[in-house]
Design a protein around this motif. Structure first.
Motif, PDB file in Angstrom:
ATOM      1  N   UNK A 165       0.843  -1.192   0.000  1.00 61.62           N
ATOM      2  CA  UNK A 165       0.000   0.000   0.000  1.00 61.62           C
ATOM      3  C   UNK A 165       0.873   1.236   0.000  1.00 61.62           C
ATOM      4  N   UNK A 166       0.384   2.373  -0.277  1.00 66.25           N
ATOM      5  CA  UNK A 166      -0.788   2.567  -1.118  1.00 66.25           C
ATOM      6  C   UNK A 166      -0.363   2.694  -2.570  1.00 66.25           C
ATOM      7  N   UNK A 167      -1.203   2.270  -3.431  1.00 67.06           N
ATOM      8  CA  UNK A 167      -0.991   2.496  -4.851  1.00 67.06           C
ATOM      9  C   UNK A 167      -1.963   3.600  -5.219  1.00 67.06           C
ATOM     10  N   UNK A 168      -1.437   4.781  -5.440  1.00 68.05           N
ATOM     11  CA  UNK A 168      -2.287   5.925  -5.754  1.00 68.05           C
ATOM     12  C   UNK A 168      -2.490   5.985  -7.262  1.00 68.05           C
ATOM     13  N   UNK A 169      -3.743   5.968  -7.653  1.00 62.94           N
ATOM     14  CA  UNK A 169      -4.077   5.978  -9.065  1.00 62.94           C
ATOM     15  C   UNK A 169      -4.790   7.272  -9.429  1.00 62.94           C
ATOM     16  N   UNK A 170      -4.256   7.963 -10.432  1.00 61.73           N
ATOM     17  CA  UNK A 170      -4.937   9.133 -10.970  1.00 61.73           C
ATOM     18  C   UNK A 170      -6.196   8.646 -11.682  1.00 61.73           C
ATOM     19  N   UNK A 171      -7.106   9.560 -11.972  1.00 65.15           N
ATOM     20  CA  UNK A 171      -8.352   9.177 -12.635  1.00 65.15           C
ATOM     21  C   UNK A 171      -8.089   8.418 -13.935  1.00 65.15           C
TER      22      UNK A 171
END
Length: 185
Positions: A165-171
């Motif tokens: 964690x965390x895997x931050x995903x843009x839109x």
């Protein structure tokens, strides 16, 4: 799973195909809205992860949890896997508590696969061939390096549990992932 790994690791694409893909993502995003509590692709992603991990270690499908949290314009994809492994420095291998703690710290600080190999060579030089639990610990360190290289920022291990964690995903990345793992896939 290869498509998920290529998504995480990225691939070089031509500008036209990237632009077309982004337009498809925007259209899909506009049509789907963002009100779903859980995206449709999470169960498929979870099944694929279980299938891949099961090739290497026996795992109960209930020991893998995939969740998604929304934070402003970002989404955090969290994968929690409970692995039935024993990874540690046994007391009879490294008898000094201070040296064991020092080695754990050094393993936690590795940033490249070569560093793990150097630590293994040092362990062999100081204490002899390591027992299986030490080799598993070194593999966990290698996994941490690979996961970090894939863009994840945290891998923690406590007993048989490993948390990514965390895997931050843009839109745009979120929509691409939804396209890769459509509902019912």
């Amino acid at each position: 799973m290869a498509s998920f790994l290529s998504f995480l690791l990225g691939e070089k694409k031509k500008t036209a195909s990237v632009a077309k893909e982004r337009l498809q993502i925007i259209l899909a995003h506009e049509r789907s809205g963002r009100n779903a509590a859980e995206p449709d692709y999470l169960p498929a992603l979870q099944r694929e992860l279980v299938a891949v991990i099961s090739k290497y270690v026996k795992i109960n499908p209930e020991d893998l949890k995939v969740s998604l949290e929304r934070q402003d314009n970002l989404e955090v994809l969290e994968v929690k896997i409970e692995l039935p492994i024993e990874a540690h420095l046994p007391h009879d291998y490294v008898q000094s508590e201070r040296l064991r703690l020092e080695m754990y710290k050094r393993l936690a600080d590795v940033r490249a696969l070569a560093e793990v190999d150097e630590l293994r060579a040092e362990l062999v030089d100081r204490y002899g061939e390591p027992p299986e639990a030490v080799d598993v610990l070194l593999e966990v360190a290698r996994l941490r390096v690979r996961v970090r290289d894939a863009g994840l920022t945290e891998v923690t291990s406590a007993g048989p549990n490993i948390r990514f964690a965390p895997l931050r995903l843009a839109d745009s990345a979120q929509m691409r992932l939804a396209r890769i793992y459509p509902a019912g896939a």
